[in-house]
Design an enzyme around this catalytic site. Structure first.
Site, PDB file in Angstrom:
ATOM      1  N   ARG A  47       0.904  -1.547  -0.276  1.00 33.63           N
ATOM      2  CA  ARG A  47       0.200   0.119  -0.051  1.00 33.63           C
ATOM      3  C   ARG A  47       0.848   1.270  -0.265  1.00 33.63           C
ATOM      4  NH1 ARG A  47      -5.116   1.100   3.604  1.00 33.63           N
ATOM      5  NH2 ARG A  47      -4.132   0.858   5.612  1.00 33.63           N
ATOM      6  N   ASP A  48       1.941   1.467  -0.116  1.00 29.86           N
ATOM      7  CA  ASP A  48       3.069   2.758  -0.369  1.00 29.86           C
ATOM      8  C   ASP A  48       3.885   2.389  -1.077  1.00 29.86           C
ATOM      9  OD1 ASP A  48       3.081   5.136   0.346  1.00 29.86           O
ATOM     10  OD2 ASP A  48       3.632   4.846   2.349  1.00 29.86           O
ATOM     11  N   ILE A  49       4.225   1.436  -2.074  1.00 27.62           N
ATOM     12  CA  ILE A  49       5.495   1.620  -2.563  1.00 27.62           C
ATOM     13  C   ILE A  49       5.706   3.109  -2.966  1.00 27.62           C
ATOM     14  CG2 ILE A  49       6.326  -0.190  -4.577  1.00 27.62           C
ATOM     15  CD1 ILE A  49       4.232  -2.129  -3.703  1.00 27.62           C
TER      16      ILE A  49
END
Length: 235
Positions: A47-49
């Site tokens: 969810r936060d690449i």
């Protein structure tokens, strides 16, 4: 991680990365996501690449870090309501409109990162600063005009393998397709990066994403969390 973050090399003051290191990092990142999505007992949605969460060891091997927003889910499940979270610029359209995350939304973020690896550009670094065109649409327009290699990072001084640059950017565009159902899996992306599959033929123009009703949620922008009311948006 002695070589710091990918962000520092692409956009900061660290020495620019050569092409072979960039391609290696893209493939390493894809392998990390494959493990999270398919090779553990549960599927992990990161969810936060983004570049600042990709750390580089002494040999410039990529290590995906910062699992503060990650969520577990069963492998067979699709979109899951997890609450809108992530970083502006890397969020898939369906995350913004529904607040739901999935393997496909991680693939979208991976696509944005690969385009940044190839071009060395952030959203605000595009040639026409007065244009509302984003990074994905800018690269997609060059793809449609047969000018994809012109998007390659100038700091590479034309020292790159053209087939790899083309491959990485087409993979990035496919992964960042506005329609989640038309994105590849991360395994398919890896096959392309290893030249084990034929590159897709994408539309000459970036498809227009379709958004649902607005929602209000918290997003992280850089290192800060902001409350953001997301209105119904188009391109």
């Amino acid at each position: 991680m002695p070589n710091g973050s990918l962000d520092a090399h692409l956009f900061g003051k660290k020495n620019p990365l050569g092409w072979s290191s960039r391609y290696k990092i893209a493939r390493g990142l894809a392998s990390s996501i494959l493990y999270l999505h398919e090779e553990w007992e549960q599927c992990v949605i990161h969810r936060d690449i983004k570049p600042s969460n990709i750390m580089l060891d002494s040999n410039f091997n990529a290590k995906l870090g910062d699992f503060g927003l990650a969520r577990l889910m069963d492998h067979e499940l699709g979109l899951q309501t997890t609450g809108l979270a992530g970083t502006l610029g890397y969020l898939a359209p369906e995350c913004i409109s529904t607040g739901k995350s999935s393997k496909e939304s991680d693939v979208y973020s991976f696509g944005v990162v690969t385009l940044q690896i190839a071009t060395g550009k952030k959203q605000g670094d595009l040639p026409d600063t007065n244009s509302h065109t984003g990074l994905i649409e800018w690269v997609w327009d060059l793809y449609g005009n047969g000018e994809l290699l012109s998007a390659a990072d100038g700091k590479l001084n034309m020292e790159f393998e053209p087939k790899e640059v083309e491959c990485l950017m087409i993979v990035g565009l496919w992964c960042a397709h506005p329609d989640r159902s038309l994105r590849p899996t991360i395994r398919q992306a890896i096959q392309l990066l290893q030249f084990e599959a034929t590159l897709p033929r994408l539309p000459m123009k970036m498809p227009v994403p379709v958004y649902n009703a607005p929602i209000t949620s918290s997003l992280s922008s850089g290192d800060q969390s902001i409350t953001h009311t997301i209105n119904e948006m188009g391109r």
